[in-house]
Write an enzyme that holds these catalytic residues in place. Structure first.
Site, short mmCIF file in Angstrom:
data_model
loop_
_atom_site.label_atom_id
_atom_site.label_comp_id
_atom_site.label_asym_id
_atom_site.label_seq_id
_atom_site.Cartn_x
_atom_site.Cartn_y
_atom_site.Cartn_z
N HIS A 261 0.83 -1.21 0.00
CA HIS A 261 0.00 0.00 0.00
C HIS A 261 0.87 1.26 0.00
CE1 HIS A 261 -3.65 2.35 1.29
NE2 HIS A 261 -2.71 3.15 1.77
N GLU A 262 1.79 1.35 0.93
CA GLU A 262 2.62 2.57 1.03
C GLU A 262 3.50 2.72 -0.21
OE1 GLU A 262 1.65 4.58 3.11
OE2 GLU A 262 0.62 3.26 4.52
N HIS A 265 1.60 4.49 -2.89
CA HIS A 265 1.68 5.95 -2.71
C HIS A 265 3.04 6.47 -3.21
CE1 HIS A 265 -1.95 6.81 -0.46
NE2 HIS A 265 -1.69 5.93 0.47
N GLU A 291 -4.99 7.73 -2.81
CA GLU A 291 -5.44 6.48 -2.20
C GLU A 291 -5.79 5.45 -3.29
OE1 GLU A 291 -4.82 6.22 0.83
OE2 GLU A 291 -5.87 4.42 1.47
ZN ZN Z 1 -3.02 5.25 2.00
#
Ligand code: ZN
Length: 497
Positions: A261-262, A265, A291
């Site tokens: 997830h990170e 980003h 997101e």
């Molecule tokens: Zn996030």
């Protein structure tokens, strides 16, 4: 020198100062000794105040005006920079300094009260502070938009250009489909996820996580990975984008998907054009757009069967003791288990958006004044029952669980759900254009996906409004249907619906 160049020169200092604040915050979460916290608050406060003063200075307004009068092409990089700075300048200068300072002070006290209320499991300790923060936030919204919809004004701070009515329309299309899918899954044979709850050595988890992140294309020359309690990604220009993760022995999935997830980003941040360094055009289009990139990598790619077709044998070789006898299909179901939970941050991808819709409705009502803070726990619990079929038995697992409202972050929650919806819509376009994506994932080819995202999303940095970017990348406006189609296909197969 032309006005636009003078403006950029001033803004470079502002952005360097803002990036310095981020760096101080990163240090606080990862390296700083505990006794330094009050000194650090002073340092962050001083640098942030300086950045604010420079950004809201009269000359910035004058350069903006002169640059606009000189007739800059609106679709050029300079034209987009002017539009973005104009929006932000107006927002920052419309709020009287006294009001902004009152909210900052109330937020700090309110956060303390929220923590105490959580310790005592008693909403009443927090309630008077919530009331105060809501009132101040309402006054700030009025400064932005004296005659208009107050929630619109707040939402605009996180999703530039997006209106409350549009979010409500998209969510309405989503709600029924989600509630129905949750009910059908509840009636089906449940998934056994015990294999991911076994103990997994933390050192080996890290070794595996680093190899996946590297394959995703994270540039280690412009980043690093550290351990924290609450993972995040932060960027101090596209040249330095850092990620963090948390490892716990019995939470393999949390470490792996948290890190993916990170990194989602981070790829977005690292993908900004190099010439935009220290300018307002670096970064992402909005919170929701950002997101969408993290959730796409985490859920649509990272929790897919073709992805694990390639990575599961690798994971098995790192953890033979736990996984040698486990089948890929069993592991795939375990990492996609659906189970309604009271806590938003623990929710799976099917139920997650229902948590967000509940917050979206309640915070709108708080800002409009149609919901009294005294009624909040009861209204919250009732909505949970309606949406997810479960009811909190106390405030801790109910309306005291999130920090956002205590800090005055109202209008922020919808961006999480928008991220999920945008991710599915962008993914649909990506699959059509790249072709054979499943085959590519099965072979471990993540580069084709990343390259498409680079070319259609990352390259625009924050130069476009989110609606423009979605339109440009997918040839249509934001809709809930692609996300519902994705969930129905995936979970229909997992739960044999
Ligand atoms: Zn996030």
């Amino acid at each position: 020198m032309k006005a636009v160049e003078l403006l950029k020169e001033k803004l470079k200092t502002v952005y360097c100062l803002r990036e310095t604040v981020e760096l101080l915050n990163w240090d606080q979460e990862t390296m700083m000794p505990p006794a330094a916290s009050s000194a650090r608050a002073d340092q962050v406060g001083a640098v942030a105040e300086l950045a604010h003063q420079l950004f809201t200075a009269k000359e910035i307004g004058e350069y903006l005006q002169q640059a606009q009068d000189a007739g800059v092409e609106p679709n050029s990089a300079d034209g987009r920079l002017l539009r973005k700075v104009r929006r932000e300048y107006e927002r920052e200068t419309l709020v009287p300094q006294k009001l902004a300072a009152d909210l900052a002070a109330a937020s700090a006290a309110s956060r303390d009260a929220w923590m105490k209320a959580r310790q005592a499991n008693d909403y009443e300790i927090f309630r008077p502070w919530l009331e105060k923060v809501v009132e101040l936030t309402r006054q700030i919204a009025k400064c932005y938009c004296p005659a208009g919809n107050l929630y619109d004004a707040l939402l605009d701070g996180y999703e530039p250009g997006l209106k409350t009515a549009e979010v409500a329309r998209v969510f309405a299309g989503l709600r029924e489909g989600l509630v129905d899918l949750v009910k059908r899954i509840a009636k089906a044979k449940q998934v056994d996820d015990s294999v991911v709850l076994l103990p997994y050595s933390v050192d080996k988890q890290e070794q595996f996580v680093r190899s996946v992140i590297t394959d995703m294309g994270y540039d280690w020359q412009r980043g690093r990975l550290d351990e924290v309690v609450h993972p995040f990604c932060c960027s101090f220009s596209t040249r330095d984008v850092r990620i963090t993760t948390a490892y716990r022995e019995q939470e393999l999935a949390k470490a792996v998907f948290g890190a993916i997830h990170e990194t989602g980003h981070a790829l977005y941040e690292q993908g900004s054009p190099a010439e935009w360094v220290h300018t307002p055009l670096e970064g992402g289009a909005s919170m929701g757009m950002h997101e969408s990139q993290s959730r796409m990598w985490e859920n649509i790619i990272g929790r897919s069967l073709p992805f694990w077709h390639y990575y599961f044998p690798k994971l098995q070789s790192v953890f033979p003791e736990q996984l040698a006898k486990c089948q890929l299909s069993e592991f795939y179901r375990a990492i996609n288990k659906v189970q309604p939970t009271l806590i938003r941050t623990e929710a799976d991808e099917v139920t997650y958006n229902l948590h967000i819709m509940l917050r979206f409705e309640l915070e709108q009502a708080l800002i409009e004044g149609s919901l009294d803070t005294r009624q909040l726990p009861e209204v919250w619990n009732k909505a949970m029952e309606e949406y997810l079929g479960i009811r909190p038995s106390d405030d801790l697992t109910g309306c005291l669980q999130d920090v956002h409202w205590s800090l005055g972050l109202i209008g922020y929650f919808p961006t999480y759900a928008l991220g999920n919806l945008i991710s599915a819509q962008v993914w649909q376009s990506l699959c059509q254009q790249v072709g054979n994506v499943e085959d590519k994932l099965q072979k471990g080819d993540l580069a084709s996906i990343r390259n498409w995202l680079q070319e259609h999303i990352y390259v625009h940095g924050s130069s476009l409004l989110p609606e423009e970017l979605i339109q440009q990348a997918t040839r249509r406006s934001l809709e809930a249907q692609p996300f519902l189609d994705y969930l129905n296909a995936k979970y229909g197969a997992i739960y044999h619906l």
